[in-house]
Write a protein that holds these residues in place. Structure first.
Motif, mmCIF file in Angstrom:
data_model
loop_
_atom_site.group_PDB
_atom_site.id
_atom_site.type_symbol
_atom_site.label_atom_id
_atom_site.label_comp_id
_atom_site.label_asym_id
_atom_site.label_seq_id
_atom_site.Cartn_x
_atom_site.Cartn_y
_atom_site.Cartn_z
ATOM 1 N N UNK A 73 0.825 -1.208 0.000
ATOM 2 C CA UNK A 73 0.000 0.000 0.000
ATOM 3 C C UNK A 73 0.860 1.259 0.000
ATOM 4 N N UNK A 74 2.041 1.189 0.619
ATOM 5 C CA UNK A 74 2.952 2.336 0.607
ATOM 6 C C UNK A 74 3.699 2.427 -0.713
ATOM 7 N N UNK A 79 5.581 4.375 -6.563
ATOM 8 C CA UNK A 79 5.837 3.860 -7.903
ATOM 9 C C UNK A 79 5.033 4.622 -8.954
ATOM 10 N N UNK A 80 3.815 5.002 -8.599
ATOM 11 C CA UNK A 80 2.992 5.793 -9.513
ATOM 12 C C UNK A 80 3.647 7.140 -9.802
ATOM 13 N N UNK A 105 -0.256 -2.700 -6.758
ATOM 14 C CA UNK A 105 -1.648 -2.376 -6.466
ATOM 15 C C UNK A 105 -2.508 -3.636 -6.351
ATOM 16 N N UNK A 106 -2.228 -4.643 -7.180
ATOM 17 C CA UNK A 106 -2.952 -5.908 -7.069
ATOM 18 C C UNK A 106 -2.702 -6.526 -5.705
ATOM 19 N N UNK A 107 -1.432 -6.558 -5.304
ATOM 20 C CA UNK A 107 -1.083 -7.138 -4.006
ATOM 21 C C UNK A 107 -1.696 -6.349 -2.858
ATOM 22 N N UNK A 108 -1.918 -5.060 -3.072
ATOM 23 C CA UNK A 108 -2.525 -4.219 -2.047
ATOM 24 C C UNK A 108 -4.050 -4.275 -2.067
ATOM 25 N N UNK A 112 -8.743 -1.420 -9.057
ATOM 26 C CA UNK A 112 -9.047 -0.334 -9.997
ATOM 27 C C UNK A 112 -7.795 0.467 -10.336
ATOM 28 N N UNK A 113 -6.956 0.724 -9.317
ATOM 29 C CA UNK A 113 -5.699 1.435 -9.555
ATOM 30 C C UNK A 113 -4.779 0.577 -10.409
#
Length: 261
Positions: A73-74, A79-80, A105-108, A112-113
């Protein structure tokens, strides 16, 4: 984590070779090397680089270290930001930064992100076919998580076409087909997955799942036993043991045993 490490380590050198690396490029390479071995130390040692106007390379490696340390999540916003800044500078590595932002983002649990980031990665023509296939697999995961199964199927079909050797694409295609009750497709996909990944416990587990869905208890039992044999301490083996126990409990007693009671 999904396919984070192999792609990030490709980023230690810029896409276009330079006569001499800049100080930022040297630090980036050092940061990636440390992050792959000791992510906690990399976070501590190189977060200051990010704060001191280290630019997008500092952010990319900081995000990589966070993701490698399971702080997904951090990692996503960093990275974005790295991808956005790299894109603005015209660095073709931006596509890989976008891909890894999507992966994190998938792992978090931010599907949608992930779809948005992976779409930006795939919009670039700087990814090799195997990288594009990995990003399509990740995009399929995110799309399915959002309930967009048809789009997920299309993404997996593209991944299989781009990189027929990508075992994850065949395995996930089999899993999705089974969930959609497309058992002939599921069987064809899992057979290819087994040829590509012959010693993967996840493939054996899914082969058993497909067999049980098709009513083939014997094959299911053999595949789940194979899962345990391949990797007895894996989470797939734990699931296989539970599946075998459920199958045993649901199976009728042998005829001669019933008659002897």
């Amino acid at each position: 984590m999904l396919n984070f490490l192999p792609i990030m380590l490709q980023l230690a050198a810029p896409a276009a070779a330079q006569p001499l690396p800049t100080l930022d490029e040297v630090q980036f390479s050092e940061c990636l090397t440390l992050a792959s071995k000791d992510p906690a130390s990399a976070i501590s040692n190189f977060s200051l680089w990010t704060q001191q106007k280290g630019g997008y390379l500092a952010r990319a490696c900081h995000g990589f270290a966070l993701a490698t340390d399971f702080k997904f999540d951090l990692a996503v916003p960093i990275l974005t930001e790295a991808a956005t800044l790299a894109e603005a500078k015209g660095d073709p590595r931006a596509a890989r930064f976008w891909a890894q932002a999507g992966n994190a983002a998938i792992a978090a649990g931010q599907a949608d992100i992930a779809v948005d980031a992976l779409g930006k990665a795939l919009a670039s023509n700087s990814l090799a076919n195997n990288e594009r296939a990995d990003s399509e697999v990740d995009r399929a995961r995110a799309l399915v998580a959002l309930g967009k199964n048809a789009d997920g199927e299309a993404a997996l079909a593209t991944a299989r076409q781009l990189a027929p050797e990508n075992g994850a694409a065949w395995l996930l295609s089999a899993t999705l087909a089974r969930r959609l009750n497309k058992l002939p497709d599921a069987l064809a996909f899992i057979q290819t997955a087994a040829a590509v990944l012959p010693s993967d416990p996840a493939v054996a587990l899914e082969a058993g799942n497909i067999a049980i869905a098709a009513g083939d208890d014997d094959t299911a039992r053999k595949q789940w036993e194979q899962t345990i044999k391949i990797a007895p301490n894996s989470r797939q083996a734990t699931t296989a043991r539970a599946q075998l126990a459920a199958l045993a409990a649901a199976s009728p007693a042998p005829k001669d045993e019933v008659q002897s009671r």
